[in-house]
Design a protein around this motif. Structure first.
Motif, PDB file in Angstrom:
ATOM      1  N   ILE A  70       0.840  -1.202   0.000  1.00 36.39           N
ATOM      2  CA  ILE A  70       0.000   0.000   0.000  1.00 36.39           C
ATOM      3  C   ILE A  70       0.877   1.255   0.000  1.00 36.39           C
ATOM      4  CG2 ILE A  70      -1.730   1.302   1.313  1.00 36.39           C
ATOM      5  CD1 ILE A  70      -2.615  -1.476   2.482  1.00 36.39           C
ATOM      6  N   LEU A  71       1.835   1.309   0.921  1.00 38.19           N
ATOM      7  CA  LEU A  71       2.709   2.481   0.994  1.00 38.19           C
ATOM      8  C   LEU A  71       3.650   2.575  -0.197  1.00 38.19           C
ATOM      9  CD1 LEU A  71       3.713   2.977   4.738  1.00 38.19           C
ATOM     10  CD2 LEU A  71       2.275   4.403   3.294  1.00 38.19           C
ATOM     11  N   THR A  72       4.080   1.453  -0.718  1.00 35.80           N
ATOM     12  CA  THR A  72       4.933   1.465  -1.904  1.00 35.80           C
ATOM     13  C   THR A  72       4.203   2.125  -3.066  1.00 35.80           C
ATOM     14  OG1 THR A  72       6.175  -0.477  -1.198  1.00 35.80           O
ATOM     15  CG2 THR A  72       6.184   0.012  -3.561  1.00 35.80           C
ATOM     16  N   LYS A  73       2.939   1.786  -3.247  1.00 36.46           N
ATOM     17  CA  LYS A  73       2.139   2.403  -4.308  1.00 36.46           C
ATOM     18  C   LYS A  73       2.001   3.903  -4.083  1.00 36.46           C
ATOM     19  CE  LYS A  73      -2.344   2.270  -6.543  1.00 36.46           C
ATOM     20  NZ  LYS A  73      -3.632   2.727  -6.131  1.00 36.46           N
ATOM     21  N   ILE A  74       1.688   4.293  -2.862  1.00 33.13           N
ATOM     22  CA  ILE A  74       1.511   5.711  -2.550  1.00 33.13           C
ATOM     23  C   ILE A  74       2.809   6.482  -2.754  1.00 33.13           C
ATOM     24  CG2 ILE A  74       1.069   7.331  -0.653  1.00 33.13           C
ATOM     25  CD1 ILE A  74      -1.013   5.261   0.366  1.00 33.13           C
ATOM     26  N   LEU A  75       3.912   5.939  -2.260  1.00 32.72           N
ATOM     27  CA  LEU A  75       5.204   6.617  -2.410  1.00 32.72           C
ATOM     28  C   LEU A  75       5.625   6.699  -3.873  1.00 32.72           C
ATOM     29  CD1 LEU A  75       7.060   5.094   0.650  1.00 32.72           C
ATOM     30  CD2 LEU A  75       6.420   7.487   0.351  1.00 32.72           C
ATOM     31  N   SER A  76       5.437   5.617  -4.609  1.00 26.71           N
ATOM     32  CA  SER A  76       5.818   5.603  -6.024  1.00 26.71           C
ATOM     33  C   SER A  76       4.989   6.585  -6.824  1.00 26.71           C
ATOM     34  CB  SER A  76       5.632   4.208  -6.617  1.00 26.71           C
ATOM     35  OG  SER A  76       6.493   3.304  -6.018  1.00 26.71           O
ATOM     36  N   GLU A  77       3.663   6.491  -6.688  1.00 24.55           N
ATOM     37  CA  GLU A  77       2.778   7.330  -7.488  1.00 24.55           C
ATOM     38  C   GLU A  77       2.730   8.763  -6.987  1.00 24.55           C
ATOM     39  OE1 GLU A  77      -1.067   5.490  -7.638  1.00 24.55           O
ATOM     40  OE2 GLU A  77      -0.303   3.718  -8.668  1.00 24.55           O
ATOM     41  N   SER A  84       9.253  16.295  -8.751  1.00 21.92           N
ATOM     42  CA  SER A  84       9.279  17.204  -7.629  1.00 21.92           C
ATOM     43  C   SER A  84       8.552  18.506  -7.901  1.00 21.92           C
ATOM     44  CB  SER A  84      10.723  17.490  -7.223  1.00 21.92           C
ATOM     45  OG  SER A  84      11.251  16.346  -6.615  1.00 21.92           O
ATOM     46  N   ASN A  85       7.874  18.611  -9.029  1.00 20.91           N
ATOM     47  CA  ASN A  85       7.065  19.793  -9.264  1.00 20.91           C
ATOM     48  C   ASN A  85       5.949  19.778  -8.231  1.00 20.91           C
ATOM     49  OD1 ASN A  85       4.550  21.109 -10.387  1.00 20.91           O
ATOM     50  ND2 ASN A  85       6.138  21.873 -11.784  1.00 20.91           N
ATOM     51  N   LEU A  86       5.928  20.801  -7.396  1.00 21.51           N
ATOM     52  CA  LEU A  86       4.983  20.858  -6.292  1.00 21.51           C
ATOM     53  C   LEU A  86       3.545  20.720  -6.762  1.00 21.51           C
ATOM     54  CD1 LEU A  86       4.709  21.297  -3.235  1.00 21.51           C
ATOM     55  CD2 LEU A  86       4.607  23.743  -3.693  1.00 21.51           C
ATOM     56  N   HIS A  87       3.187  21.373  -7.843  1.00 22.44           N
ATOM     57  CA  HIS A  87       1.809  21.344  -8.331  1.00 22.44           C
ATOM     58  C   HIS A  87       1.430  19.953  -8.848  1.00 22.44           C
ATOM     59  CE1 HIS A  87       1.759  25.596  -7.698  1.00 22.44           C
ATOM     60  NE2 HIS A  87       2.817  25.734  -8.457  1.00 22.44           N
ATOM     61  N   ALA A  88       2.316  19.331  -9.593  1.00 24.11           N
ATOM     62  CA  ALA A  88       2.048  17.984 -10.110  1.00 24.11           C
ATOM     63  C   ALA A  88       1.939  16.992  -8.959  1.00 24.11           C
ATOM     64  CB  ALA A  88       3.144  17.549 -11.082  1.00 24.11           C
ATOM     65  N   LYS A  90       1.110  17.674  -5.821  1.00 26.85           N
ATOM     66  CA  LYS A  90      -0.135  17.922  -5.075  1.00 26.85           C
ATOM     67  C   LYS A  90      -1.320  17.287  -5.785  1.00 26.85           C
ATOM     68  CE  LYS A  90       0.621  22.067  -2.367  1.00 26.85           C
ATOM     69  NZ  LYS A  90       0.269  23.475  -2.172  1.00 26.85           N
ATOM     70  N   ARG A  91      -1.390  17.443  -7.111  1.00 26.67           N
ATOM     71  CA  ARG A  91      -2.493  16.833  -7.868  1.00 26.67           C
ATOM     72  C   ARG A  91      -2.472  15.323  -7.711  1.00 26.67           C
ATOM     73  NH1 ARG A  91      -1.055  20.675 -11.660  1.00 26.67           N
ATOM     74  NH2 ARG A  91       0.111  19.168 -12.872  1.00 26.67           N
ATOM     75  N   LYS A  92      -1.287  14.741  -7.815  1.00 29.20           N
ATOM     76  CA  LYS A  92      -1.171  13.289  -7.713  1.00 29.20           C
ATOM     77  C   LYS A  92      -1.546  12.815  -6.307  1.00 29.20           C
ATOM     78  CE  LYS A  92       0.009   9.552  -9.870  1.00 29.20           C
ATOM     79  NZ  LYS A  92      -0.741   9.024 -10.962  1.00 29.20           N
ATOM     80  N   LEU A  93      -1.068  13.525  -5.283  1.00 24.60           N
ATOM     81  CA  LEU A  93      -1.398  13.139  -3.916  1.00 24.60           C
ATOM     82  C   LEU A  93      -2.890  13.291  -3.636  1.00 24.60           C
ATOM     83  CD1 LEU A  93       1.632  14.480  -1.860  1.00 24.60           C
ATOM     84  CD2 LEU A  93       0.974  12.099  -2.205  1.00 24.60           C
ATOM     85  N   MET A  94      -3.512  14.309  -4.219  1.00 17.82           N
ATOM     86  CA  MET A  94      -4.956  14.472  -4.033  1.00 17.82           C
ATOM     87  C   MET A  94      -5.711  13.291  -4.635  1.00 17.82           C
ATOM     88  SD  MET A  94      -5.527  17.095  -2.241  1.00 17.82           S
ATOM     89  CE  MET A  94      -7.198  17.637  -2.486  1.00 17.82           C
TER      90      MET A  94
END
Length: 172
Positions: A70-77, A84-88, A90-94
């Motif tokens: 689960i965490l591997t997927k979250i960290l990878s994606e 490291s583009n903050l906006h990209a 943030k969108r991905k984390l959302m």
């Protein structure tokens, strides 16, 4: 906020407000350096199984076999694939926030106070850097420092095993 930072004429970062400062013991500094090396290497197994415990995010006796994928997927994606583009990022984390929330509610996570300060500080510095350079990459920018810290803490001979798998990350 950026108003609490000043860059001297010699290029040194000067803090005007010490709210983001903390003293971090040697054991935690070593654990954090190891975790950064594992993150940069994409070694999520070690990051989750050992580093998360050594830093106090998870109990030492916790079986993380269910948590690793689960965490591997979250960290990878959420971090590495979005760059490291903050906006990209943030969108991905959302887009994976529901999964992330589920993980934090389902498992006994705890965030050490010093780590919360570090995260806030890095977020601030990254935001400032992105203002000047939309292509700024926090991972690439921090690699030379992370490498230097790892060599200082572990020595060049022990760090060699870490650095061999970092070849995909070029120094700026």
């Amino acid at each position: 906020h950026p108003g609490n930072l000043y860059v001297t004429t010699k290029g040194t970062l000067c803090l005007l407000d010490f709210g983001l400062c903390a003293e971090i013991d040697l054991k935690s500094r070593k654990a954090m350096t190891t975790a950064i090396v594992h993150l940069l290497n994409g070694d999520f197994d070690s990051l989750i199984a050992r580093d998360a415990k050594d830093l106090g995010f998870l109990p030492q006796d916790m079986d993380v076999s269910e948590l690793k994928p689960i965490l591997t997927k979250i960290l990878s994606e959420g971090l590495l694939e979005s760059g490291s583009n903050l906006h990209a990022r943030k969108r991905k984390l959302m887009s994976i926030s529901n999964e992330l929330n589920e993980v934090f509610f389902r498992y006994p996570f705890s965030v050490p106070p010093f780590f919360a300060l570090i995260t806030r500080g890095l977020g601030l510095l990254e935001g400032i850097a992105l203002t000047g350079d939309a292509d700024f990459d926090i991972f690439q920018a921090s690699y030379p420092y992370a490498r230097k810290r790892a060599v200082k803490i572990y020595g060049g001979h022990r760090f060699g095993r870490f650095s061999r798998s970092m070849t995909q990350l070029k120094e700026p």
